[in-house]
Design an enzyme around this catalytic site. Structure first.
Site, PDB file in Angstrom:
ATOM      1  N   HIS A 112       1.603   5.400  -1.675  1.00  0.00           N
ATOM      2  CA  HIS A 112       1.238   6.592  -2.466  1.00  0.00           C
ATOM      3  C   HIS A 112       2.507   7.229  -3.015  1.00  0.00           C
ATOM      4  CE1 HIS A 112      -2.938   6.717  -0.918  1.00  0.00           C
ATOM      5  NE2 HIS A 112      -2.380   6.173   0.143  1.00  0.00           N
ATOM      6  N   LEU A 113       2.536   7.448  -4.334  1.00  0.00           N
ATOM      7  CA  LEU A 113       3.712   8.088  -4.950  1.00  0.00           C
ATOM      8  C   LEU A 113       3.415   9.484  -5.473  1.00  0.00           C
ATOM      9  CD1 LEU A 113       5.282   5.163  -7.036  1.00  0.00           C
ATOM     10  CD2 LEU A 113       5.998   6.004  -4.788  1.00  0.00           C
ATOM     11  N   ARG A 114       2.113   9.819  -5.675  1.00  0.00           N
ATOM     12  CA  ARG A 114       1.728  11.078  -6.359  1.00  0.00           C
ATOM     13  C   ARG A 114       2.267  11.069  -7.785  1.00  0.00           C
ATOM     14  NH1 ARG A 114      -1.354  10.913  -2.010  1.00  0.00           N
ATOM     15  NH2 ARG A 114      -0.493  11.910  -0.173  1.00  0.00           N
ATOM     16  N   HIS A 125      -4.760  -0.583   5.768  1.00  0.00           N
ATOM     17  CA  HIS A 125      -4.339   0.119   6.988  1.00  0.00           C
ATOM     18  C   HIS A 125      -5.301  -0.066   8.168  1.00  0.00           C
ATOM     19  CE1 HIS A 125      -6.996   2.989   5.079  1.00  0.00           C
ATOM     20  NE2 HIS A 125      -6.083   3.407   4.236  1.00  0.00           N
ATOM     21  N   ASN A 174      -5.133   7.421  -6.032  1.00  0.00           N
ATOM     22  CA  ASN A 174      -5.843   8.674  -5.681  1.00  0.00           C
ATOM     23  C   ASN A 174      -5.065   9.916  -6.123  1.00  0.00           C
ATOM     24  OD1 ASN A 174      -3.909   8.180  -3.652  1.00  0.00           O
ATOM     25  ND2 ASN A 174      -5.094   9.238  -2.083  1.00  0.00           N
ATOM     26  N   LYS A 181      -9.417   0.019  -5.854  1.00  0.00           N
ATOM     27  CA  LYS A 181      -9.454   0.645  -4.529  1.00  0.00           C
ATOM     28  C   LYS A 181     -10.788   1.346  -4.299  1.00  0.00           C
ATOM     29  CE  LYS A 181      -7.801   2.244  -0.614  1.00  0.00           C
ATOM     30  NZ  LYS A 181      -6.736   3.181  -0.344  1.00  0.00           N
ATOM     31  N   ASP A 206       1.247   2.639   3.530  1.00  0.00           N
ATOM     32  CA  ASP A 206       0.433   3.851   3.366  1.00  0.00           C
ATOM     33  C   ASP A 206       1.313   5.097   3.471  1.00  0.00           C
ATOM     34  OD1 ASP A 206      -1.845   5.262   2.737  1.00  0.00           O
ATOM     35  OD2 ASP A 206      -2.618   5.312   4.777  1.00  0.00           O
ATOM     36  N   HIS A 210     -10.625   1.310   1.762  1.00  0.00           N
ATOM     37  CA  HIS A 210     -10.402   2.308   2.820  1.00  0.00           C
ATOM     38  C   HIS A 210     -11.634   2.213   3.716  1.00  0.00           C
ATOM     39  CE1 HIS A 210      -8.736   6.123   4.510  1.00  0.00           C
ATOM     40  NE2 HIS A 210      -9.946   6.070   5.056  1.00  0.00           N
ATOM     41  N   HIS A 228       0.865  -1.203   0.000  1.00  0.00           N
ATOM     42  CA  HIS A 228       0.000   0.000   0.000  1.00  0.00           C
ATOM     43  C   HIS A 228       0.891   1.240   0.000  1.00  0.00           C
ATOM     44  CE1 HIS A 228      -3.838   2.140   1.521  1.00  0.00           C
ATOM     45  NE2 HIS A 228      -2.957   3.077   1.186  1.00  0.00           N
TER      46      HIS A 228
HETATM   47  O1  DOR Z   1      -3.331   9.304   5.775  1.00  0.00           O
HETATM   48  C1  DOR Z   1      -3.717   9.028   4.641  1.00  0.00           C
HETATM   49  N1  DOR Z   1      -3.149   9.590   3.546  1.00  0.00           N
HETATM   50  N2  DOR Z   1      -4.717   8.182   4.498  1.00  0.00           N
HETATM   51  C2  DOR Z   1      -5.280   7.955   3.302  1.00  0.00           C
HETATM   52  O2  DOR Z   1      -6.203   7.195   3.244  1.00  0.00           O
HETATM   53  C3  DOR Z   1      -4.809   8.659   2.098  1.00  0.00           C
HETATM   54  C4  DOR Z   1      -3.429   9.118   2.245  1.00  0.00           C
HETATM   55  C5  DOR Z   1      -3.036  10.133   1.190  1.00  0.00           C
HETATM   56  O3  DOR Z   1      -3.263   9.886  -0.001  1.00  0.00           O
HETATM   57  O4  DOR Z   1      -2.487  11.166   1.544  1.00  0.00           O
HETATM   58 ZN    ZN Z   2      -3.431   5.037   1.434  1.00  0.00          ZN
END
Ligand code: DOR
Ligand code: ZN
Length: 359
Positions: A17-19, A175, A43, A100, A247, A137, A15
């Protein structure tokens, strides 16, 4: 003398996130310095909704990563309009590994998420039929529900409904943060896995709220009580459907240290070390039995997630995690801002490194 080094295959992060855009170079290379495969969250703004968008995002990640053996595993963002044909395309693809579910409004960039679980019936039925994982989530969005009870409310409401309506659907409870969530995953173990983050294993709400508000300890789901933390530890140590998912969620400092702090904790550049740190107390810290901890970490970081996702193991590279102090940087570059990691400026007791196989 006791062994000071743990040697395991390069871990996976189930899990992450890279943006995108000008920060991707930093985040993707941090991840690649510590993991072999990572489930990449969709996301973005706008979200990754189609198989083609996931392919384009994958190519942008690949173009910027300097360790070619790093394998991003892509996901799609479930919207009210995701239909069975999009699911079947994802199943046929070789780069999308799950879908997701964000309840609309639950967290960062979730405004395109599901407005009602009823809207996902067609997509969920197709996923159940195809054996394709749903990543959830698990937080309710009703603003009247206490922030610390939102996971429980989602479990008792929508998640219970999904489980009853789709008894064979494969689900990852992302998470997981509460005892209630742990118990639910345990009761659905035949088809449900759970990711557990380092920060939910290391922090409680005291670390967020006591002695002054700590924006860099704020994430969603919010860190909870010591009882919840202990229940997560116990589940990871005893149940083989609980596996590592950081996460790790980068936000610029200006969005964290602000009147409406963005949710997310950044751990990607040293996450195996954090898991070692979280669990060492169960293995006899301050002189932990690293041989036993090695067996557990191999399972938790390398084996269980791969098994849940039905992926093959073809480890070529190894990781050494030493019980040796590491100074965490104050910040990393992040576009025209900076990125503050968990434990910025502090020292942690482990240092990890990828060891390439001998040529
Ligand atoms: O803390 C979090 N940050 N929880 C999430 O579900 C999304 C994530 C984010 O994309 O920043
Ligand atoms: Zn996440």
């Amino acid at each position: 003398m006791k062994e000071r080094t743990i040697r395991i295959p390069v871990p996976d992060d189930w899990h992450l996130h890279l943006r995108d855009g000008d920060v991707l170079d930093v985040t993707a290379n941090h991840a690649a310095s510590r993991c072999r495969r990572a489930i990449i969250m969709p996301n973005l703004k706008p979200p990754v909704v189609t198989v083609e968008e996931a392919r384009d995002y994958l190519e942008r990640i690949r173009a910027t990563v300097r360790r070619p053996s790093f394998e991003p595993l892509m996901t799609l963002y479930l919207t009210d309009r995701t239909d069975a044909s999009q699911i079947r395309k994802a199943v046929q693809s070789d780069h999308v590994f799950g879908v997701k579910l964000y309840p609309a409004g639950a967290t960062t960039n979730s405004e395109h998420g599901l407005t009602s679980i009823q809207k996902a019936k067609e997509a969920l039925a197709a996923m159940e039929e195809e054996g394709f994982p749903l990543l959830v989530h698990a937080e309710a969005t009703d603003p009247s529900i206490d922030v610390f009870d939102r996971e429980k409310a989602f479990v008792d409401g929508d998640l219970d409904w999904i489980c009853q309506r789709f008894p064979k659907l494969r689900i990852v409870f992302e998470h997981v943060s509460s005892r209630h969530g742990v118990e639910f995953v345990r009761s659905e173990s035949n088809r449900m896995g759970a990711t557990v983050t380092p920060h939910h294993l290391l922090l409680t709400r005291n670390d967020l709220l006591a002695g002054g508000l700590k924006p860099h300890h704020y994430c969603l789901p919010v860190v909870k009580t010591e009882e919840d933390r202990q229940s997560l530890m116990e589940a990871c140590l005893t149940l083989d459907n609980f596996f590592a998912g950081t996460d790790s969620a980068p936000h610029p400092r200006s969005k964290k240290e602000s009147h409406s702090c963005a949710a997310g904790i950044y751990t990607a550049p040293f996450f195996p070390e954090l898991y070692a740190m979280a669990f060492e107390h169960r293995f006899g810290a301050p002189e932990p039995d690293l041989e036993s901890m090695e067996g557990f970490l191999r399972d938790f970081l390398c084996v269980r997630g791969e098994r849940f996702y039905g992926l093959k193991s073809s480890a070529q590279e190894y990781m050494e995690i030493r019980r040796k102090d590491q100074q965490i940087p104050d910040h990393y570059p992040f576009g025209d801002d900076v990125l503050i990691p968990l434990y910025a400026g502090k020292t942690i007791p482990y240092t990890a490194e990828i060891i390439a196989p001998a040529p």
